[in-house]
Structure formats: C-alpha cells, structure tokens
Motif scaffolding. Structure first.
Motif, short mmCIF file in Angstrom:
data_model
loop_
_atom_site.label_atom_id
_atom_site.label_comp_id
_atom_site.label_asym_id
_atom_site.label_seq_id
_atom_site.Cartn_x
_atom_site.Cartn_y
_atom_site.Cartn_z
N ALA A 41 0.87 -1.30 0.65
CA ALA A 41 -0.20 -0.40 0.16
C ALA A 41 0.90 1.39 0.12
N PRO A 42 0.33 2.71 -0.21
CA PRO A 42 1.16 3.70 -0.38
C PRO A 42 2.10 4.16 1.54
N GLY A 43 3.18 4.00 0.86
CA GLY A 43 3.39 4.66 2.29
C GLY A 43 4.21 3.49 3.15
N LYS A 44 3.33 2.02 2.84
CA LYS A 44 4.01 1.28 3.42
C LYS A 44 4.80 0.34 3.28
N GLU A 45 5.22 -0.97 3.71
CA GLU A 45 6.57 -1.34 3.09
C GLU A 45 5.53 -2.74 2.67
N ARG A 46 5.75 -3.71 1.59
CA ARG A 46 6.10 -4.95 1.09
C ARG A 46 5.45 -5.78 1.84
N GLU A 47 4.26 -6.53 1.81
CA GLU A 47 3.87 -7.21 3.03
C GLU A 47 3.17 -8.84 2.84
N PHE A 48 3.81 -10.33 3.03
CA PHE A 48 2.80 -11.60 2.62
C PHE A 48 1.46 -11.47 2.75
N ALA A 92 -4.02 -1.55 -2.23
CA ALA A 92 -2.83 -1.67 -2.53
C ALA A 92 -2.54 -2.14 -4.26
N MET A 93 -0.89 -2.42 -4.58
CA MET A 93 -0.99 -3.31 -5.64
C MET A 93 0.06 -4.49 -5.19
N TYR A 94 -0.84 -5.54 -5.20
CA TYR A 94 -0.38 -6.84 -5.36
C TYR A 94 0.48 -7.27 -6.71
N HIS A 95 1.61 -8.19 -5.85
CA HIS A 95 2.67 -8.95 -6.97
C HIS A 95 2.45 -9.78 -6.73
N CYS A 96 2.84 -11.17 -7.62
CA CYS A 96 2.82 -12.32 -7.16
C CYS A 96 4.72 -12.75 -7.13
N LYS A 97 5.29 -13.66 -6.52
CA LYS A 97 6.87 -14.71 -6.38
C LYS A 97 6.14 -15.82 -6.93
N THR A 98 7.73 -15.78 -7.66
CA THR A 98 7.32 -17.36 -7.32
C THR A 98 8.45 -17.54 -6.00
N ASP A 99 8.27 -19.10 -5.62
CA ASP A 99 8.66 -19.41 -4.41
C ASP A 99 9.80 -20.40 -5.16
N PRO A 100 10.83 -20.82 -5.22
CA PRO A 100 11.92 -22.02 -6.31
C PRO A 100 12.41 -22.74 -4.72
N PRO A 101 12.38 -24.26 -4.99
CA PRO A 101 12.53 -24.88 -4.45
C PRO A 101 13.92 -25.42 -3.30
#
Length: 119
Positions: A41-48, A92-101
């Motif tokens: 969200a604006p002004g906030k850290e990225r969160e899980f 918020a801006m929603y981002h996806c992320k890969t979680d490699p093994p």
C-alpha cells in the motif's frame, strides 16, 4: 527466464470481491516451485498475503484469513487469489512471486496489479 504476469485487479466497494491471477512460465531445470502473493500500500512496506506450495499447501496472513483463498492450476502455470469481503485497507498493489525449491534458483517478481477498495 520466468516472468510472472498478474491480472484481475480493479476497483470495488467494501464488501465486494476481486480475483487476481498470476501466470508464470519458462521454468528450467528443477526450479519450479510454489508461488506467493504480496501487497504494498502507499507509504507502507510490502507484506505477505498468501502462498501456495507446489504440493498445494496454503498459507495466509492473519489479516486475510477467512476472506482470501489461494489456488493453483499447475497445468496452466496459474495461481489465483480469490479475495472476498474486501475492506478499504486491502487497497494495494498486489504482486506475485515465485517460490523456488532450491536456494540456487532465482526468485522472480511480477510487475503487480492494483486492487482498490472504496468505503
């Protein structure tokens, strides 16, 4: 190179729903794993927000438990995030992320998709 691409963002009123999708392809070797959603969200850290393993094990942030559901279609390399009972604080801006093994695999982030919830 893996490039996650998000879609499905938009604007809704509080109490409404949005479904976000993330498609990732181009995995090489043994680096295909799960995927996660994060938001900023604006002004906030990225969160899980939520994650799903390649075996289907899911996890959620406390703030979204019971409202959001993550799922995957392995054949389509797609992970969806169904968001219900949305609140203005979910904006918020929603981002996806890969979680490699494995640690020697590269982690990739998508560009993001905006979700806006009005009161």
């Amino acid at each position: 190179q893996v490039q996650p691409v998000e879609s499905g963002g938009g604007s809704v009123q509080a109490g409404g729903s949005l479904t976000l999708s993330c498609t990732a392809s181009g995995y090489t070797g043994d680096c295909r794993g799960g995927m996660s959603w994060y938001r900023q969200a604006p002004g906030k850290e990225r969160e899980f927000v939520s994650g799903i393993s390649i075996f289907g094990t899911t996890s959620y942030a406390d703030s979204v438990k019971g409202r959001f559901t993550i799922s995957q279609d392995s054949a389509k390399n797609t992970v969806d995030l169904q968001m219900n009972s949305l609140k203005p604080e979910d904006t918020a801006m929603y981002h996806c992320k890969t979680d490699p093994p494995f640690t020697y695999c590269i982690t990739y982030w998508g560009q993001g998709t905006q979700g806006t919830v009005s009161s």
